[in-house]
Design a protein around this motif. Structure first.
Motif, short mmCIF file in Angstrom:
data_model
loop_
_atom_site.label_atom_id
_atom_site.label_comp_id
_atom_site.label_asym_id
_atom_site.label_seq_id
_atom_site.Cartn_x
_atom_site.Cartn_y
_atom_site.Cartn_z
N GLN B 101 0.83 -1.22 0.00
CA GLN B 101 0.00 0.00 0.00
C GLN B 101 0.86 1.25 0.00
O GLN B 101 0.57 2.22 -0.70
CB GLN B 101 -0.89 0.03 1.25
N LEU B 102 1.91 1.19 0.80
CA LEU B 102 2.81 2.33 0.91
C LEU B 102 3.42 2.65 -0.45
O LEU B 102 3.47 3.81 -0.88
CB LEU B 102 3.91 1.99 1.93
N ARG B 103 3.86 1.62 -1.13
CA ARG B 103 4.46 1.83 -2.46
C ARG B 103 3.44 2.39 -3.43
O ARG B 103 3.76 3.26 -4.25
CB ARG B 103 5.01 0.49 -2.99
N GLU B 104 2.22 1.90 -3.31
CA GLU B 104 1.19 2.35 -4.24
C GLU B 104 0.90 3.85 -4.03
O GLU B 104 0.80 4.61 -5.00
CB GLU B 104 -0.09 1.52 -4.03
N ILE B 105 0.78 4.23 -2.78
CA ILE B 105 0.54 5.64 -2.46
C ILE B 105 1.67 6.50 -3.01
O ILE B 105 1.44 7.57 -3.59
CB ILE B 105 0.46 5.83 -0.92
N MET B 106 2.88 6.01 -2.84
CA MET B 106 4.02 6.81 -3.30
C MET B 106 4.01 6.97 -4.82
O MET B 106 4.37 8.03 -5.35
CB MET B 106 5.33 6.15 -2.86
N GLN B 107 3.58 5.95 -5.51
CA GLN B 107 3.50 6.05 -6.97
C GLN B 107 2.47 7.11 -7.37
O GLN B 107 2.71 7.95 -8.25
CB GLN B 107 3.13 4.70 -7.58
N ARG B 108 1.32 7.08 -6.70
CA ARG B 108 0.29 8.07 -7.02
C ARG B 108 0.77 9.47 -6.66
O ARG B 108 0.49 10.44 -7.37
CB ARG B 108 -0.99 7.74 -6.26
N ALA B 109 1.50 9.55 -5.54
CA ALA B 109 2.02 10.85 -5.12
C ALA B 109 3.03 11.37 -6.14
O ALA B 109 3.03 12.56 -6.47
CB ALA B 109 2.66 10.74 -3.74
N ALA B 110 3.84 10.46 -6.64
CA ALA B 110 4.84 10.86 -7.64
C ALA B 110 4.15 11.42 -8.87
O ALA B 110 4.58 12.43 -9.45
CB ALA B 110 5.71 9.65 -8.01
N ALA B 111 3.04 10.79 -9.25
CA ALA B 111 2.27 11.28 -10.39
C ALA B 111 1.73 12.67 -10.12
O ALA B 111 1.76 13.55 -10.98
CB ALA B 111 1.13 10.30 -10.69
N GLU B 127 -2.78 10.53 3.56
CA GLU B 127 -2.87 9.07 3.51
C GLU B 127 -1.54 8.42 3.87
O GLU B 127 -1.50 7.41 4.56
CB GLU B 127 -3.29 8.62 2.10
N PHE B 128 -0.46 9.02 3.38
CA PHE B 128 0.87 8.50 3.68
C PHE B 128 1.10 8.45 5.20
O PHE B 128 1.46 7.41 5.75
CB PHE B 128 1.94 9.38 3.02
N HIS B 176 9.39 12.06 1.89
CA HIS B 176 8.54 10.88 2.07
C HIS B 176 9.22 9.66 1.46
O HIS B 176 9.20 8.57 2.03
CB HIS B 176 7.19 11.11 1.40
N GLU B 177 9.80 9.87 0.31
CA GLU B 177 10.46 8.74 -0.36
C GLU B 177 11.61 8.20 0.48
O GLU B 177 11.82 6.98 0.52
CB GLU B 177 10.97 9.17 -1.75
N ALA B 178 12.30 9.09 1.14
CA ALA B 178 13.41 8.64 2.00
C ALA B 178 12.87 7.79 3.14
O ALA B 178 13.44 6.74 3.48
CB ALA B 178 14.16 9.85 2.55
N VAL B 179 11.74 8.24 3.72
CA VAL B 179 11.12 7.46 4.81
C VAL B 179 10.70 6.10 4.29
O VAL B 179 11.00 5.06 4.90
CB VAL B 179 9.89 8.20 5.39
#
Lengths: 231, 231
Positions: B101-111, B127-128, B176-179
């Motif tokens: 889930q965390l990875r998915e959120i980060m992908q959407r955030a990156a977008a 959400e993160f 966030h990505e670092a975390v």
DNA sequence: GGTATCATTCTGGTATACAAGAATGGATTT
DNA sequence: AAATCCATTCTTGTATACCAGAATGATACC
């Protein structure tokens, strides 16, 4: 503001052990007990619910919050971390006056330990932690610490109210001394570690006692059921 | 339970910025607004007071809580420590599903960052942090984290509502990505440090903006007073 | 003309009365 | 005899009415 008085009054009943986890909090009964109407009682109960001391369910009686074993473990883990943070900041930030207060409390606590005065020690224990919370010089952190401590308080008092159980007050006192020594040395990391150790051991002790008591209660309840012939 | 709906409703008004720190919360006005009587409104306000979102003083109008600069600094310091703890535990305890889930959120955030979509990013940011809180697997800590975050929320949104200010959403995203990297690597210490860094920078950014805004407001107020001829 | 005091008004605080839902007990039916 | 359903009662949830205190404005006095 009557609600504040009520909130503290009800909280005291819970913290002092007059009301135990799982007990019903009848609004009308509390209203009569405190000589007010239900309105301020309800407000106080809602506030205590947010604070985590009671649990309210819609159209269902309000209860003194009962923490499951897992929740209790979580609360103590959180308490350890929060108090550890307070201790760390306190080691960095306490004023000279606050450090003197800390030493004074410890001297009085030592006297209570020497005199085997558990009641006095219990008060001083609360004062000690309160000083650490304040010494962190962060109102937000302090607020959090007080709140979590309040949530665990009904269970923390278990060692003191357990019949036939004489608490070893010298053990927590020694741990307090370790914390104080680190704080007075201005050693944040050591203060934090010592505090976490302290809360951790408290947690283990208390959960052990509660489990023993629960086992005893179950046995007792089973005996009653057998004696009554049916449930 | 109508009170719960009200509590969330009023909280949303504050968190969304419709009601700003210092604004008066008139009980009757809120009652009419939500189509209920004053009683449940009062209960909701009392609960929000305990949560730290509003401040009630006896016989004095209820206000959206206004944090002083010092209090705000304390709150962010506490938030950083608490969220740091959550990140540390999350790195240790998150399940495989949670990590996905965390990875998915980060992908959407990156977008969202790539598309410069601040509104969407803001939701994903919430959400993160929510995922991290849950991922710590400690209900007590989670409760605390949500509470402190709520208290700071009216101020955290400052960068987004500042007119003429385009938030650099790529900066927090990078943090966030670092975390997340540390959490996925199961590196508790690094996750904690990265989160504390993140909150710390947020704090500095926000306090800078607020100070600028305060300076502007003061200048504006002074101009009005001069224009009116007297205060 | 300024200041202090008093009255009026507005807001929050409390109490009481009423409504709605849940639990429990009894009665009836299977 | 046991289980289910219905009614009664108890408790919580909401609304309204009343009380108390604080702020603000006007008036009178200095």
């Amino acid at each position: 503001m009557l609600g504040e008085r009520l909130k503290n009054g009800i909280a005291d009943l819970i913290l002092a052990g007059s009301l135990r986890p799982g007990d019903r909090l009848d609004e009308q009964e509390l209203a009569e007990r405190f000589g007010v109407s239900r309105t301020p009682v309800r407000e106080a109960l809602h506030q205590l619910a947010v604070a985590g001391l009671v649990e309210m369910r819609p159209r269902r009686p309000t209860l003194v919050r009962r923490l499951s074993n897992a929740d209790l473990a979580d609360s103590f883990e959180a308490l350890g971390e929060i108090e550890g943070l307070c201790a760390r900041y306190a080691a960095e930030r306490m004023t000279h006056a606050e450090r003197l207060q800390l030493r004074e409390i410890m001297q009085r606590a030592a006297a209570a330990v020497a005199g085997d005065d558990a009641a006095t020690y219990r008060e001083l224990d609360a004062e000690f932690h309160s000083l650490i919370h304040a010494g962190a010089h962060n109102v937000s952190l302090r607020r959090i610490a007080e709140q979590v401590r309040m949530q665990t308080a009904p269970y923390s008092s278990a060692p003191y109210t357990m019949q036939g159980y004489t608490p070893q007050i010298s053990v927590p006192h020694g741990q307090h001394e370790a914390v104080v020594a680190a704080v007075l040395d201005r050693d944040p990391a050591r203060a934090q570690a010592a505090m976490i150790d302290h809360i951790s051991l408290s947690s283990i002790t208390i959960q052990g006692i509660l489990n023993d008591r629960a086992a005893g209660d179950l046995a007792g309840a089973a005996a009653v059921r057998v004696g009554a012939g049916k449930q």
